[in-house]
Design an enzyme around this catalytic site. Structure first.
Site: not given
Length: 280
Positions: A45, A89, A112
């Site tokens: 990412k 994460q 997200d």
């Protein structure tokens, strides 16, 4: 369906959008612990961010980090104007309540798409940030001109990250959607009725050729590490029946990262006032 090629195109579009925005955009990534797979995802990412002009802001915390310590960091990131988006994460160590951490992220920085505010807007048909994997899948389906209006779609998996938002996105495109899970009776029979199948359960060979209609579109979200390497949730023999099929790797994964970049650029527009965020 070639997710890698489509993701390259999307990244190009995002890079152009970032340049047009004309102000620094930063994505804070928070990794707690030393899980190898999570570390690989975060690095991927960050690399993708740099390629499109988004600055990755790296935070790596010990596996013994407390919930309060992580909440304090998220609070700092929420208040930091240099941070456009926040990505914590998952999974997190067992001493940390994942839902509480997700809820602590400012909705306007929830790139997200996991926050209840983001989920609620999606449910009501006015999405702000959509979870990256389902959003990427919808771009793939559109790019390959898969007809969804009136189609029968089966989503296998009911997670908040993939299954539920995927079902809502398909429903918004006028598909007739069935969500299947571990307690579904006669899963093969249900899947055989589908024009579109999305498998997102994290178990190899959940979908086999005998379960798939001839010519159906099959999207394989699974990433399973086995002795034979990375495999998805869909058995290899499905390629003989499916009209369209995403490979593993190279299908959904690249589109997930590309969609995260899109969300981060969108967050910058919300925060600059170029787009009106619904909470204002």
């Amino acid at each position: 369906m070639d997710g890698k090629a489509l993701a390259e195109r999307v990244r190009g579009e995002v890079a152009k959008e970032v340049a047009e925005i004309g102000r620094p955009i930063g994505l804070a990534t928070v990794l707690v612990g030393d899980d190898p797979a999570s570390a690989v995802y975060v690095r991927s990412k960050q690399k993708a961010c740099r390629e499109v002009g988004i600055e990755p802001i790296d935070h790596q915390l010990s596996s013994v980090t407390s919930e309060q310590e992580l909440l304090a960091l998220v609070e700092e990131l929420n208040a930091d104007e240099a941070v456009t988006g926040i990505l914590v994460q998952l999974p997190l160590p067992e001493q940390i309540d994942e839902d509480r951490i997700i809820r602590s992220i400012s909705p306007i920085k929830d790139v997200d798409g996991f926050h209840p505010v983001s989920a609620g807007h999606l449910l009501q048909g006015s999405p702000t940030f959509v979870a990256a994997t389902p959003a990427g899948i919808m771009e793939l389906l559109a790019a390959y001109e898969v007809e969804l209006k009136g189609a029968r779609a089966v989503v296998i998996g009911r997670s908040n990250i993939v299954g539920k938002p995927m079902a809502l996105l398909l429903l918004a495109e006028h598909a007739t959607v069935t969500i299947c899970h571990s307690r579904t009776r006669d899963l093969p029979g249900v899947v055989r009725e589908a024009d579109v199948v999305v498998a997102a359960v994290g178990h190899p060979e959940t979908v086999t050729a005998d379960m798939v209609r001839e010519g159906a579109t099959v999207v394989d979200v699974g990433i399973n590490r086995t002795d034979d390497g990375l495999v998805g949730d869909v058995a290899i023999d499905v390629r003989e029946k499916a009209g369209l099929l995403t490979p593993v790797p190279g299908g959904v994964g690249p589109m997930t990262i590309a969609s995260l970049l899109r969300n981060t650029a969108r967050a910058a527009r919300y925060q600059s006032g170029a787009l009106a965020f619904p909470l204002d």
